[in-house]
Design an enzyme around this catalytic site. Structure first.
Site, PDB file in Angstrom:
ATOM      1  N   SER A  46       0.825  -1.217   0.000  1.00 27.57           N
ATOM      2  CA  SER A  46       0.000   0.000   0.000  1.00 27.57           C
ATOM      3  C   SER A  46       0.854   1.260   0.000  1.00 27.57           C
ATOM      4  O   SER A  46       0.541   2.238  -0.687  1.00 27.57           O
ATOM      5  CB  SER A  46      -0.916   0.022   1.232  1.00 27.57           C
ATOM      6  OG  SER A  46      -1.740  -1.103   1.288  1.00 27.57           O
ATOM      7  N   ALA A  47       1.922   1.240   0.792  1.00 29.10           N
ATOM      8  CA  ALA A  47       2.763   2.428   0.908  1.00 29.10           C
ATOM      9  C   ALA A  47       3.515   2.721  -0.374  1.00 29.10           C
ATOM     10  O   ALA A  47       3.990   3.845  -0.578  1.00 29.10           O
ATOM     11  CB  ALA A  47       3.745   2.257   2.069  1.00 29.10           C
ATOM     12  N   GLY A  52      -3.113   6.005  -7.073  1.00 26.90           N
ATOM     13  CA  GLY A  52      -4.123   6.576  -6.201  1.00 26.90           C
ATOM     14  C   GLY A  52      -5.282   5.625  -6.002  1.00 26.90           C
ATOM     15  O   GLY A  52      -5.139   4.412  -6.089  1.00 26.90           O
ATOM     16  N   GLU A 117      -6.256   6.673 -15.878  1.00 25.41           N
ATOM     17  CA  GLU A 117      -5.345   5.555 -16.038  1.00 25.41           C
ATOM     18  C   GLU A 117      -5.945   4.548 -17.011  1.00 25.41           C
ATOM     19  O   GLU A 117      -7.096   4.677 -17.440  1.00 25.41           O
ATOM     20  CB  GLU A 117      -5.039   4.920 -14.673  1.00 25.41           C
ATOM     21  CG  GLU A 117      -4.294   5.884 -13.742  1.00 25.41           C
ATOM     22  CD  GLU A 117      -3.821   5.248 -12.455  1.00 25.41           C
ATOM     23  OE1 GLU A 117      -4.137   4.061 -12.214  1.00 25.41           O
ATOM     24  OE2 GLU A 117      -3.141   5.930 -11.677  1.00 25.41           O
ATOM     25  N   HIS A 235       2.757  -5.467 -14.210  1.00 26.53           N
ATOM     26  CA  HIS A 235       2.740  -4.044 -14.551  1.00 26.53           C
ATOM     27  C   HIS A 235       3.670  -3.807 -15.735  1.00 26.53           C
ATOM     28  O   HIS A 235       4.801  -4.295 -15.748  1.00 26.53           O
ATOM     29  CB  HIS A 235       3.183  -3.196 -13.363  1.00 26.53           C
ATOM     30  CG  HIS A 235       2.756  -1.772 -13.454  1.00 26.53           C
ATOM     31  ND1 HIS A 235       3.291  -0.898 -14.373  1.00 26.53           N
ATOM     32  CD2 HIS A 235       1.832  -1.065 -12.768  1.00 26.53           C
ATOM     33  CE1 HIS A 235       2.718   0.287 -14.233  1.00 26.53           C
ATOM     34  NE2 HIS A 235       1.831   0.208 -13.261  1.00 26.53           N
ATOM     35  N   ARG A 281      -4.049  -3.310 -18.756  1.00 26.21           N
ATOM     36  CA  ARG A 281      -2.686  -3.596 -18.333  1.00 26.21           C
ATOM     37  C   ARG A 281      -2.121  -4.891 -18.905  1.00 26.21           C
ATOM     38  O   ARG A 281      -0.944  -4.967 -19.229  1.00 26.21           O
ATOM     39  CB  ARG A 281      -2.613  -3.665 -16.796  1.00 26.21           C
ATOM     40  CG  ARG A 281      -2.427  -2.310 -16.165  1.00 26.21           C
ATOM     41  CD  ARG A 281      -2.182  -2.448 -14.690  1.00 26.21           C
ATOM     42  NE  ARG A 281      -2.007  -1.127 -14.075  1.00 26.21           N
ATOM     43  CZ  ARG A 281      -1.898  -0.911 -12.781  1.00 26.21           C
ATOM     44  NH1 ARG A 281      -1.965  -1.937 -11.961  1.00 26.21           N
ATOM     45  NH2 ARG A 281      -1.746   0.299 -12.319  1.00 26.21           N
ATOM     46  N   HIS A 340       3.073  -7.562 -10.308  1.00 28.63           N
ATOM     47  CA  HIS A 340       2.651  -6.361  -9.590  1.00 28.63           C
ATOM     48  C   HIS A 340       1.498  -6.595  -8.628  1.00 28.63           C
ATOM     49  O   HIS A 340       1.497  -6.075  -7.516  1.00 28.63           O
ATOM     50  CB  HIS A 340       2.249  -5.300 -10.623  1.00 28.63           C
ATOM     51  CG  HIS A 340       1.829  -3.985 -10.043  1.00 28.63           C
ATOM     52  ND1 HIS A 340       2.694  -3.199  -9.309  1.00 28.63           N
ATOM     53  CD2 HIS A 340       0.646  -3.318 -10.086  1.00 28.63           C
ATOM     54  CE1 HIS A 340       2.070  -2.096  -8.937  1.00 28.63           C
ATOM     55  NE2 HIS A 340       0.812  -2.147  -9.377  1.00 28.63           N
ATOM     56  N   ARG A 375      -7.162  -6.647 -13.119  1.00 28.76           N
ATOM     57  CA  ARG A 375      -7.582  -5.535 -12.262  1.00 28.76           C
ATOM     58  C   ARG A 375      -7.568  -4.204 -13.004  1.00 28.76           C
ATOM     59  O   ARG A 375      -6.590  -3.862 -13.658  1.00 28.76           O
ATOM     60  CB  ARG A 375      -6.658  -5.448 -11.043  1.00 28.76           C
ATOM     61  CG  ARG A 375      -6.959  -4.281 -10.111  1.00 28.76           C
ATOM     62  CD  ARG A 375      -6.016  -4.300  -8.921  1.00 28.76           C
ATOM     63  NE  ARG A 375      -4.644  -4.046  -9.309  1.00 28.76           N
ATOM     64  CZ  ARG A 375      -4.024  -2.876  -9.142  1.00 28.76           C
ATOM     65  NH1 ARG A 375      -4.652  -1.843  -8.636  1.00 28.76           N
ATOM     66  NH2 ARG A 375      -2.761  -2.744  -9.508  1.00 28.76           N
ATOM     67  N   LEU A 381      -6.407  -0.302  -4.073  1.00 29.23           N
ATOM     68  CA  LEU A 381      -6.562   0.419  -2.807  1.00 29.23           C
ATOM     69  C   LEU A 381      -8.040   0.593  -2.469  1.00 29.23           C
ATOM     70  O   LEU A 381      -8.439   0.511  -1.301  1.00 29.23           O
ATOM     71  CB  LEU A 381      -5.872   1.780  -2.872  1.00 29.23           C
ATOM     72  CG  LEU A 381      -4.343   1.788  -2.984  1.00 29.23           C
ATOM     73  CD1 LEU A 381      -3.820   3.226  -2.934  1.00 29.23           C
ATOM     74  CD2 LEU A 381      -3.693   0.967  -1.887  1.00 29.23           C
TER      75      LEU A 381
END
Length: 520
Positions: A46-47, A52, A117, A235, A281, A340, A375, A381
């Site tokens: 998460s960090a 976003g 995105e 990714h 993606r 990813h 995804r 998130l």
């Protein structure tokens, strides 16, 4: 190895990322114990999140449009009801984070700045300082958790095994994150697993070093059902500097107009998909992978659209480039496809409940059906936030509020660490055989290597890794088609008959492995 037992009325949460911390806050005043392998904010995916949180914050966007984009990106296996549930709640989660102090980017009128995105039909990604969303949101949550009197955090401890009686989780075995000769069973009325995904099981990954499928494997070894294990998202724009893990060049760069080129100067995505760099993606990642395999050295060129503005608007990307000797203002950024995000995980229902009683799961460790085979960008998130709230609510309805003393853990010094040579071998086998492009021969070779590593594994942590890796490879072997993040060169077409989610137990995956190895 010495063992001890602790009884506590505290709800135990495993993990130190966004889902774990948000759930801990939502459980107040229930007493909570958060088990983290590192200091809060370190080692959690998460960090590291740059883009976003996806959310329809204002017209003309809507939760319905967001759900449609989610289903389209998911390539036919998204649970439509879950997509509606999550996207309808997105705005409330953003407002809640804002109230907690998350410093989302705003324009002169005070409205949220939205990025576009890949595979989103419009800009709807709420961001912080360009590419600092994950870090800044985590700092906000860490401060709130540290100040919450009902939450106790124990750092430097890893969960290794679930205690199960009559199909219900009754406790959790933990060990020191450093080598130790002891372990402790924490008996608890409820466990919430929020310990991340599986990207670190691959040799080329954007995930923190500890995110190696241990939580998923631990649940699988206890008998929990695993869903969609074969669907791993790669990714397309990891910064190719040879670092482990690889730094990330956020998708928002392509949303701003950055383009992918090969060393011939060709913008290769134009010939592959009408949305070019903003295609889903899996399509972009596969194209980048194949360019690199062909020796055409793909790069992300931000010079025309961002130029000298890049360090100011995307500081994390700029820092990663500068530290590797790349000046993104004047040079294109070398990129590679990297593991990813794991769309699969511990199967849960719309209340976040696993197939084992008293075990809830949220975040990347779970599989809710939101992501399908691929995804949608920045939905990760969002899902963690929504299901952290849902899990907290469900646990609160099940577990009474009971005063609780602090939990004290101690572990004897010494002991053997996880065999890093075996871990490196596992990761390379996953990249070679279960990576961006797969086939039966490579999957079987990976399964054989995993069986050999598992047979010699002495630590629970390594057994948890091999369990998750085996589930991914076995699920990939029996899905004889290509869909989303799962691409089979020997079955390159999508099969409408297989447009459904997959569900496996570890016992079933091991049986698939045994049959596959007998056929070799």
């Amino acid at each position: 190895m010495t063992e001890s037992v602790i009884e506590t009325p505290r709800v135990v949460i495993v993990g130190a990322g966004l889902g774990a911390l948000y759930a801990a806050l939502k459980l107040a005043p229930h007493p909570v114990l958060v088990i983290s392998p590192e200091t809060l904010g370190e080692g959690a995916s998460s960090a590291w999140a740059q883009g976003g949180v996806a959310a329809a914050m204002a017209p003309p966007d809507s939760a319905e449009d967001h759900a449609k984009d989610t289903e389209t990106a998911g390539a036919g296996t998204v649970d439509a009801a879950i997509a509606r549930l999550v996207t309808q709640e997105a705005r409330d989660r953003i407002l809640d984070l804002t109230a907690l102090g998350a410093p989302f980017d705003r324009d002169a009128q005070g409205d949220y700045v939205m990025s576009r995105e890949a595979a989103h039909s419009r800009p709807r990604v709420v961001r912080v300082k360009g590419d600092q969303a994950g870090y800044e949101i985590m700092q906000t949550l860490i401060s709130a958790v540290r100040a919450c009197p009902s939450v106790q955090v124990i750092e430097g401890v890893i969960a290794t095994r679930l205690e199960v009686e009559n199909g219900a989780v009754t406790g959790l075995w933990v060990e020191s994150a450093a080598a130790s000769t002891g372990r402790v069973l924490i008996r608890t009325p409820a466990v919430l697993l929020a310990g991340g995904g599986s990207g670190g099981l691959f040799a080329v990954t954007t995930n923190p070093p500890r995110i190696r499928g241990q939580v998923i494997g631990m649940a699988a070894r206890a008998g929990a059902q695993i869903a969609d294990a074969e669907f791993v998202q790669f990714h397309p724009t990891a910064i190719a500097t040879g670092e482990d893990p690889a730094p990330l060049a956020t998708e928002a760069l392509r949303g701003e107009g950055a383009v992918l080129l090969n060393d011939r100067g060709e913008r290769f995505m134009r010939a592959i998909h009408p949305d070019a760099e903003l295609a889903p993606r899996d399509i972009v990642a596969r194209a980048v992978y194949l360019e690199r395999q062909a020796g055409r050295n793909p790069v992300l060129d931000t010079r025309q659209v961002l130029g000298a503005e890049l360090p100011k608007r995307f500081p994390a990307v700029a820092e990663a480039c500068f530290s590797a000797g790349i000046d993104p203002v004047s040079q294109p950024i070398p990129v590679a496809a990297a593991a990813h995000y794991h769309m699969g995980g511990i199967a849960v229902d719309d209340r976040g409940r696993s197939s084992l009683n008293r075990l809830w799961v949220c975040g990347e460790a779970s599989s809710t059906g939101l992501h399908g085979a691929n995804r949608l960008a920045s939905n990760g998130l969002l899902e963690a936030l929504v299901f952290a709230r849902i899990c907290a609510e469900g646990i609160a309805e099940t577990v009474p509020v009971t005063p609780a003393e602090s939990v004290a853990l101690s572990f004897p010094a010494g002991g053997a660490p996880v065999d890093e040579v075996a871990v490196a071998r596992l990761r390379q086998a996953m990249t070679d055989g279960v990576g961006v492009v797969r086939d039966a021969a490579g999957l079987k070779a990976a399964l054989r290597t995993l069986a050999e590593i598992e047979a010699k594994a002495e630590r629970e942590a390594l057994r948890n890794m091999t369990a998750t890796a085996t589930l991914i490879a076995a699920a990939a072997l029996i899905r004889t088609e290509s869909r989303g993040g799962h691409y089979r060169s020997d079955y390159p077409k999508t099969d409408p008959v297989q447009a459904k989610r997959s569900f496996l137990t570890l016992t079933e995956a091991l049986a698939i492995r045994s049959r596959a190895l007998e056929e070799e």
